[in-house]
Design a protein around this motif. Structure first.
Motif, mmCIF file in Angstrom:
data_model
loop_
_atom_site.group_PDB
_atom_site.id
_atom_site.type_symbol
_atom_site.label_atom_id
_atom_site.label_comp_id
_atom_site.label_asym_id
_atom_site.label_seq_id
_atom_site.Cartn_x
_atom_site.Cartn_y
_atom_site.Cartn_z
ATOM 1 N N ALA A 3 0.852 -1.187 0.000
ATOM 2 C CA ALA A 3 0.000 0.000 0.000
ATOM 3 C C ALA A 3 0.889 1.239 0.000
ATOM 4 C CB ALA A 3 -0.931 0.000 1.210
ATOM 5 N N LYS B 265 -4.807 8.355 -0.437
ATOM 6 C CA LYS B 265 -5.354 8.145 0.908
ATOM 7 C C LYS B 265 -5.764 9.474 1.542
ATOM 8 C CE LYS B 265 -4.354 3.671 1.192
ATOM 9 N NZ LYS B 265 -3.743 3.478 -0.123
ATOM 10 N N LYS B 266 -6.830 9.410 2.335
ATOM 11 C CA LYS B 266 -7.221 10.548 3.163
ATOM 12 C C LYS B 266 -6.496 10.445 4.499
ATOM 13 C CE LYS B 266 -11.821 11.625 1.359
ATOM 14 N NZ LYS B 266 -13.250 11.823 1.711
ATOM 15 N N GLY C 57 -0.868 11.675 -0.882
ATOM 16 C CA GLY C 57 -2.000 11.639 0.032
ATOM 17 C C GLY C 57 -2.659 12.995 0.148
ATOM 18 N N CYS D 220 -10.873 8.671 8.027
ATOM 19 C CA CYS D 220 -9.625 8.773 7.283
ATOM 20 C C CYS D 220 -9.017 7.390 7.095
ATOM 21 C CB CYS D 220 -8.632 9.693 7.993
ATOM 22 S SG CYS D 220 -8.109 9.100 9.621
ATOM 23 N N ASP D 221 -8.049 7.310 6.183
ATOM 24 C CA ASP D 221 -7.312 6.065 5.959
ATOM 25 C C ASP D 221 -6.079 5.977 6.851
ATOM 26 O OD1 ASP D 221 -8.949 5.199 3.666
ATOM 27 O OD2 ASP D 221 -8.051 6.932 2.663
ATOM 28 N N VAL D 222 -5.447 7.125 7.077
ATOM 29 C CA VAL D 222 -4.223 7.181 7.873
ATOM 30 C C VAL D 222 -4.346 8.292 8.906
ATOM 31 C CG1 VAL D 222 -1.710 7.454 7.845
ATOM 32 C CG2 VAL D 222 -2.860 6.371 5.898
ATOM 33 N N ASN E 109 -14.201 3.778 11.461
ATOM 34 C CA ASN E 109 -14.211 4.508 10.192
ATOM 35 C C ASN E 109 -13.195 3.982 9.185
ATOM 36 O OD1 ASN E 109 -16.302 6.326 10.828
ATOM 37 N ND2 ASN E 109 -14.903 7.602 12.023
ATOM 38 N N GLY E 110 -12.534 2.870 9.507
ATOM 39 C CA GLY E 110 -11.698 2.187 8.517
ATOM 40 C C GLY E 110 -10.253 2.610 8.429
ATOM 41 N N VAL E 111 -9.667 3.164 9.491
ATOM 42 C CA VAL E 111 -8.255 3.547 9.439
ATOM 43 C C VAL E 111 -7.391 2.304 9.218
ATOM 44 C CG1 VAL E 111 -7.757 3.313 11.930
ATOM 45 C CG2 VAL E 111 -6.525 5.015 10.559
ATOM 46 N N ILE E 112 -6.346 2.432 8.403
ATOM 47 C CA ILE E 112 -5.464 1.290 8.132
ATOM 48 C C ILE E 112 -4.078 1.454 8.743
ATOM 49 C CG2 ILE E 112 -6.668 0.704 5.997
ATOM 50 C CD1 ILE E 112 -4.258 1.948 4.498
#
Length: 365
Positions: free
Chosen positions: A59, A64-65, A87, A145-147, A168-171
């Motif tokens: 990745a 990314k947000k 990003g 957000c993603d990050v 909310n799906g943060v990775i």
């Protein structure tokens, strides 16, 4: 503290000692021995570390947000590097509140407000216009957000905030500030499989560049911004690689907390042994061939570490011919201020900074 404050300290040091020793302080201004990229280093370094974590999972920051707390040097230059990596930072904050800008934070306007005018995030929102939404209620970590890059202050990201980010799906989460995530938050991220870069590794860019500043001072040299940043990037990627390899070696892939803890512990212990310093670790105290043979889990933080700092029972052994066959058994944290060991050569006490229960050497069968 910035170059202005360091300048005062350096000036007073020179006045009191009557010596010009540039390497004694870092973060200096360029005109008296400072390094380019020092202000940017912590933010840039945190992004390099998180990028390396994500690259290991195929990745990247591209598309990314990202949410970055704070709006000081660390946050601003985190935002700058995230943008370079593709990003989009959609939120940042200060002690008064936070701003969400789905079109992306305007970096130049943010620098103008915070670095030039020394204003507030509310001023940024007012100047940016309709796309920026400012709030003094709730938490910046409620923004999907993603990050997430906590870059403001210690303990700013709580267990409740971690739950919101996970929902909310943060990775990935990278600590740019010093320990901005509470132990509960760290445990939640790890349990949810979120990539987590702890501060002791992810925000090492600042101190790394301080070392580069001292190197330039020692060689009477001054590198370009690009050369300094290239060295910083290489350092951060090496730190990531060390943490990742150590975590895998100890059976906990992607556990960067464990990787950073053990890597740092082993390096410091090896250095002390090399310098023949009496180490407050029983299996290293009497002879060099005492070695770490097992690890356990710290139930306080959920992290794994060498069991000297470990609540789980553990055993260390030595076959030193001068001491005979002996084993070291420890059993966790207790309200003690020292470790005491008993061996064939007598009883010794070792001062420690952590609260650790007594460790005793006993005869092996």
């Amino acid at each position: 503290m910035g170059a202005r404050e360091v300048g005062y300290l350096f000036g007073q040091y020179k006045r009191l000692t009557n010596r010009y020793e540039a390497g004694v302080l870092t973060g200096k201004g360029l005109i008296y021995g400072g390094s380019r990229a020092r202000a940017e280093a912590t933010g840039y370094g945190a992004v390099y570390f998180v990028d390396a974590m994500m690259a290991k999972k195929k990745a990247s920051f591209e598309g990314k947000k990202v949410v970055v707390s704070g709006s000081g040097n660390v946050a601003i230059f985190t935002i700058e590097k995230v943008a370079e990596f593709g990003g989009k930072v959609i939120a940042c904050s200060d002690s008064g509140g936070y701003v969400v800008d789905e079109t992306g934070i305007d970096l130049e306007l943010l620098k103008e407000v915070k670095l030039a005018r020394r204003g507030r995030i509310a001023d940024y929102a007012r100047l940016k216009g309709a796309s920026a939404c400012y709030s003094e209620q709730g938490s910046i970590w409620e923004v999907p957000c993603d990050v997430a890059m906590p870059s403001a202050t210690q303990n700013e990201l709580t267990g409740k905030d971690a739950q919101a980010l996970i929902r909310n799906g943060v990775i990935a989460v990278g600590e740019g500030a010093n320990m901005p995530c509470t132990p509960e938050a760290v445990k939640l991220f790890q349990s949810a499989g979120v990539l987590f870069g702890p501060a002791k590794a992810a925000n090492a860019g600042g101190v790394a560049t301080s070392a580069l500043e001292m190197q330039q001072n020692a060689s009477r040299d001054s590198w370009t911004f690009e050369e300094t940043e290239a060295r910083l990037a290489a350092i951060m990627r090496r730190i990531h690689e060390s943490c990742a390899q150590t975590a895998e070696e100890y059976g906990a892939p992607d556990d960067y907390v464990l990787g950073a803890n053990i890597t740092g512990f082993v390096r410091v212990a090896a250095l002390l042994r090399a310098r023949t310093v009496d180490v407050c670790v029983p299996w290293m105290s009497e002879r060099e061939d005492h070695e770490v043979t097992s690890i356990g889990t710290d139930t306080t933080t959920g992290s794994r570490s060498p069991s000297m700092l470990n609540p789980s029972p553990c055993t260390r052994s030595s076959a030193d011919p001068a001491l005979g066959n002996w084993s070291v058994t420890g059993c966790g944290r207790a309200p003690k201020s020292a470790v005491q060991t008993t061996s064939p050569v007598g009883t010794r006490s070792y001062g420690v900074t952590s609260a650790i229960s007594p460790v005793t050497l006993t005869s092996a069968p």
